[in-house]
Design a protein around this motif. Structure first.
Motif, PDB file in Angstrom:
ATOM      1  N   THR A  59       0.876  -1.178   0.000  1.00 48.22           N
ATOM      2  CA  THR A  59       0.000   0.000   0.000  1.00 48.22           C
ATOM      3  C   THR A  59       0.915   1.230   0.000  1.00 48.22           C
ATOM      4  O   THR A  59       2.143   1.100   0.006  1.00 48.22           O
ATOM      5  N   GLN A  60       0.282   2.410   0.032  1.00 49.88           N
ATOM      6  CA  GLN A  60       1.109   3.630   0.006  1.00 49.88           C
ATOM      7  C   GLN A  60       1.990   3.747   1.242  1.00 49.88           C
ATOM      8  O   GLN A  60       2.999   4.449   1.223  1.00 49.88           O
ATOM      9  N   SER A  61       1.619   3.063   2.322  1.00 50.24           N
ATOM     10  CA  SER A  61       2.426   3.206   3.534  1.00 50.24           C
ATOM     11  C   SER A  61       3.390   2.044   3.768  1.00 50.24           C
ATOM     12  O   SER A  61       4.014   1.966   4.819  1.00 50.24           O
ATOM     13  N   THR A  62       3.510   1.138   2.825  1.00 51.67           N
ATOM     14  CA  THR A  62       4.447   0.028   3.028  1.00 51.67           C
ATOM     15  C   THR A  62       5.885   0.487   2.738  1.00 51.67           C
ATOM     16  O   THR A  62       6.156   0.978   1.648  1.00 51.67           O
ATOM     17  N   PRO A  63       6.807   0.328   3.700  1.00 55.03           N
ATOM     18  CA  PRO A  63       8.197   0.738   3.463  1.00 55.03           C
ATOM     19  C   PRO A  63       8.843  -0.088   2.347  1.00 55.03           C
ATOM     20  O   PRO A  63       8.560  -1.288   2.222  1.00 55.03           O
ATOM     21  N   ALA A  64       9.708   0.556   1.579  1.00 59.65           N
ATOM     22  CA  ALA A  64      10.386  -0.113   0.469  1.00 59.65           C
ATOM     23  C   ALA A  64      11.152  -1.349   0.945  1.00 59.65           C
ATOM     24  O   ALA A  64      11.232  -2.368   0.250  1.00 59.65           O
ATOM     25  N   GLU A  65      11.712  -1.268   2.160  1.00 59.18           N
ATOM     26  CA  GLU A  65      12.518  -2.375   2.672  1.00 59.18           C
ATOM     27  C   GLU A  65      11.654  -3.628   2.903  1.00 59.18           C
ATOM     28  O   GLU A  65      12.087  -4.753   2.657  1.00 59.18           O
ATOM     29  N   THR A  66      10.458  -3.398   3.403  1.00 58.96           N
ATOM     30  CA  THR A  66       9.532  -4.527   3.621  1.00 58.96           C
ATOM     31  C   THR A  66       9.198  -5.199   2.296  1.00 58.96           C
ATOM     32  O   THR A  66       9.241  -6.427   2.169  1.00 58.96           O
ATOM     33  N   ILE A  67       8.882  -4.367   1.318  1.00 62.58           N
ATOM     34  CA  ILE A  67       8.556  -4.906  -0.013  1.00 62.58           C
ATOM     35  C   ILE A  67       9.733  -5.717  -0.554  1.00 62.58           C
ATOM     36  O   ILE A  67       9.570  -6.852  -1.000  1.00 62.58           O
ATOM     37  N   ALA A  68      10.923  -5.137  -0.483  1.00 59.18           N
ATOM     38  CA  ALA A  68      12.107  -5.782  -1.063  1.00 59.18           C
ATOM     39  C   ALA A  68      12.384  -7.123  -0.390  1.00 59.18           C
ATOM     40  O   ALA A  68      12.695  -8.116  -1.048  1.00 59.18           O
ATOM     41  N   LYS A  69      12.267  -7.159   0.939  1.00 57.52           N
ATOM     42  CA  LYS A  69      12.580  -8.400   1.657  1.00 57.52           C
ATOM     43  C   LYS A  69      11.571  -9.503   1.373  1.00 57.52           C
ATOM     44  O   LYS A  69      11.932 -10.672   1.238  1.00 57.52           O
ATOM     45  N   VAL A  70      10.290  -9.130   1.293  1.00 57.29           N
ATOM     46  CA  VAL A  70       9.261 -10.135   1.019  1.00 57.29           C
ATOM     47  C   VAL A  70       9.360 -10.608  -0.442  1.00 57.29           C
ATOM     48  O   VAL A  70       9.203 -11.795  -0.744  1.00 57.29           O
ATOM     49  N   GLU A  71       9.667  -9.676  -1.314  1.00 57.91           N
ATOM     50  CA  GLU A  71       9.888 -10.014  -2.725  1.00 57.91           C
ATOM     51  C   GLU A  71      11.011 -11.050  -2.830  1.00 57.91           C
ATOM     52  O   GLU A  71      10.882 -12.077  -3.515  1.00 57.91           O
ATOM     53  N   LEU A  72      12.111 -10.791  -2.122  1.00 52.51           N
ATOM     54  CA  LEU A  72      13.264 -11.695  -2.155  1.00 52.51           C
ATOM     55  C   LEU A  72      12.902 -13.072  -1.589  1.00 52.51           C
ATOM     56  O   LEU A  72      13.365 -14.110  -2.082  1.00 52.51           O
ATOM     57  N   PHE A  73      12.055 -13.074  -0.556  1.00 53.75           N
ATOM     58  CA  PHE A  73      11.641 -14.346   0.030  1.00 53.75           C
ATOM     59  C   PHE A  73      10.987 -15.241  -1.019  1.00 53.75           C
ATOM     60  O   PHE A  73      11.351 -16.406  -1.182  1.00 53.75           O
ATOM     61  N   TRP A  74      10.040 -14.696  -1.790  1.00 58.99           N
ATOM     62  CA  TRP A  74       9.347 -15.504  -2.806  1.00 58.99           C
ATOM     63  C   TRP A  74      10.303 -15.886  -3.930  1.00 58.99           C
ATOM     64  O   TRP A  74      10.228 -17.005  -4.468  1.00 58.99           O
ATOM     65  N   GLN A  75      11.193 -14.962  -4.283  1.00 58.92           N
ATOM     66  CA  GLN A  75      12.175 -15.286  -5.333  1.00 58.92           C
ATOM     67  C   GLN A  75      13.086 -16.424  -4.875  1.00 58.92           C
ATOM     68  O   GLN A  75      13.450 -17.292  -5.661  1.00 58.92           O
ATOM     69  N   ASN A  76      13.430 -16.413  -3.583  1.00 58.33           N
ATOM     70  CA  ASN A  76      14.254 -17.501  -3.054  1.00 58.33           C
ATOM     71  C   ASN A  76      13.566 -18.864  -3.193  1.00 58.33           C
ATOM     72  O   ASN A  76      14.224 -19.899  -3.276  1.00 58.33           O
ATOM     73  N   LEU A  77      12.235 -18.856  -3.226  1.00 57.61           N
ATOM     74  CA  LEU A  77      11.490 -20.108  -3.374  1.00 57.61           C
ATOM     75  C   LEU A  77      11.271 -20.467  -4.850  1.00 57.61           C
ATOM     76  O   LEU A  77      10.586 -21.435  -5.171  1.00 57.61           O
ATOM     77  N   GLY A  78      11.815 -19.646  -5.752  1.00 56.24           N
ATOM     78  CA  GLY A  78      11.727 -19.975  -7.181  1.00 56.24           C
ATOM     79  C   GLY A  78      10.615 -19.262  -7.927  1.00 56.24           C
ATOM     80  O   GLY A  78      10.385 -19.540  -9.108  1.00 56.24           O
ATOM     81  N   ALA A  79       9.907 -18.345  -7.232  1.00 55.71           N
ATOM     82  CA  ALA A  79       8.767 -17.670  -7.869  1.00 55.71           C
ATOM     83  C   ALA A  79       9.194 -16.341  -8.499  1.00 55.71           C
ATOM     84  O   ALA A  79      10.247 -15.800  -8.183  1.00 55.71           O
ATOM     85  N   ARG A  80       8.344 -15.866  -9.411  1.00 62.18           N
ATOM     86  CA  ARG A  80       8.478 -14.524  -9.996  1.00 62.18           C
ATOM     87  C   ARG A  80       7.549 -13.604  -9.221  1.00 62.18           C
ATOM     88  O   ARG A  80       6.425 -13.996  -8.895  1.00 62.18           O
ATOM     89  N   VAL A  81       7.978 -12.371  -8.960  1.00 61.83           N
ATOM     90  CA  VAL A  81       7.122 -11.467  -8.202  1.00 61.83           C
ATOM     91  C   VAL A  81       6.584 -10.352  -9.087  1.00 61.83           C
ATOM     92  O   VAL A  81       7.310  -9.777  -9.893  1.00 61.83           O
TER      93      VAL A  81
END
Lengths: 281, 281
Positions: free
Chosen positions: B150-172
């Motif tokens: 959302t508009q209030s989600t910090p960039a760092e949170t987004i980046a870390k969660v994005e990386l988590f799914w990528q680590n599992l082999g997914a595209r974000v």
């Protein structure tokens, strides 16, 4: 020794090609002749060994055959059946592989004095892909073929055509042509319309977010629009009746959602699941 | 060395179990803890090695975690996210795996002063089957996960969660929660409703005449009615809009058929095929 001397297949697409492959792989026929309008399709059928010989002339191709299977698009089937019956020996039987049966069987019976050497068939097997290059010798194995005698079909014709499909590995169910069309409107023609409507109702910019659910639900929409227009045209009343039953279900679900009647929505989904589960995977 | 110290998964069904399996098979976490209400589900998840440890207490299970994934039915997700955020260390992030995002993200942001350690996710993978026994370590490989800041989600949170799914082999893919819900109404929730309606509209005595077309088109109707009622309830306006678009398409096809406007019917089917073909198999 092969069961059949010569089998002629009119229309060597996916279904015709698969019948030819099965006959040849099972050593059931001395000779399998494919008949088609375009030499290119016949060449592809010859290349994948679905047929032994090819002809662009129906009369010539069916001459001397013991059995003829007409596997052309449904709008052409009745013509091809009548043409074949006029050209084959007296002991030759003719069947077809069309997805509709009422219009075809009625047309053949209205045009011929003695239509007793024809009985309609519909192999419930196929694919959204077309052409002999997708043919498979095992396409009919374990599948159902509906054979649709009328009141004037001789028992011997039914028995021989039934045995033909069984020889290819299929199970045979017998139904009157009109009953076949009512059932298939629900189990095949409506799913096709619905898959097409669902695909068309999907804004294309969201396709990247489609997963297996969308892919499964819309798969049959990839089939040939011309072939399916013919099928729907030949089965108009039954397809309209099936569409009516579907609309009722969709309206019920929509009302449950609008009125936030969650227990009823759950029950409706449970009912859909019960019927889906009855089929198995 | 593993990327994560401890990952906690709340809800060890098909998705939670598959995330656990992937983390363990890829050696990504020192410890994977599964949290569930029923010991029996946790025991099944332990048995198929989807998790290292199990707990029936959310607060206890998430303690000391570096990342929490809430994979419970959508109606429970917001509660579990808030409960987890209150129990985890300050540097722990929380995401979820729910099929709807608008209601969940809004509920979390309205209840917490600082929801910056949560961002919603939706892995576009799954199955009509449920339970950890159907979990697969490769379920997310090559699949899309939609992350919904959302508009209030910090960039760092987004980046870390994005990386988590990528680590599992997914595209974000990133989308606002409401945009996600509009798209998924068309690509997932509507296909589900439609599959269920089609199954329910099929007279059961004709099921024996259902072939692959019916089986494909209705497959998702076998999914869990309770889970899907929750999904539809959380995405009511977008699902109603998608139903409206589908009804328009069905009405057009019905009119073509009634009026025997075959060229338009063929064009409609061609349009459905074009969109279906754009997805591939």
């Amino acid at each position: 020794m092969p069961t059949y001397r010569k089998v002629a297949i009119v229309g060597v697409g996916l279904i015709g090609g698969s019948i030819g492959l099965a006959l040849r792989q099972r050593g059931l026929a001395q000779q399998v002749v494919g008949i088609g309008r375009r030499q290119s399709s016949l060449d592809r059928a010859l290349a994948c060994q679905a047929i032994d010989e090819a002809s662009t002339e129906l009369d010539e191709g069916v001459a001397g055959a013991e059995l003829v299977v007409v596997a052309t698009p449904v709008a052409a089937v009745a013509d091809h059946v009548c043409q074949a019956l006029a050209a084959v020996p007296e002991d030759c039987l003719v069947t077809d592989a069309g997805s509709t049966k009422g219009a075809i069987c009625a047309a053949v019976e209205s045009r011929l004095q003695d239509a007793g050497r024809f009985v309609g068939s519909h192999p419930l097997a196929g694919d959204h892909r077309t052409g002999p290059e997708h043919a498979r010798g095992d396409l009919l194995e374990g599948k159902t073929v509906v054979v649709t005698p009328t009141q004037s079909t001789p028992a011997e014709t039914i028995a021989k055509v039934e045995l033909f499909w069984q020889n290819l590995g299929a199970r045979v169910t017998k139904l009157a042509p009109v009953e076949h069309d009512e059932a298939l409107a629900a189990t095949s023609h409506l799913p096709h319309l619905m898959a097409s409507a669902l695909a068309a109702a999907t804004p294309e910019e969201w396709l990247a977010l489609a997963a297996t659910g969308w892919a499964d639900t819309t798969r049959v929409a990839a089939a040939d629009p011309e072939l399916w227009t013919q099928v729907l045209a030949q089965n108009k009343p039954a397809v309209l009746a099936a569409l009516g039953r579907l609309s009722e279900q969709l309206e019920k679900l929509e009302a449950n959602l609008l009125e936030e009647n969650w227990s009823e929505l759950r029950e409706s989904l449970q009912n859909g699941k019960r019927i889906r589960d009855a089929l198995g995977s």
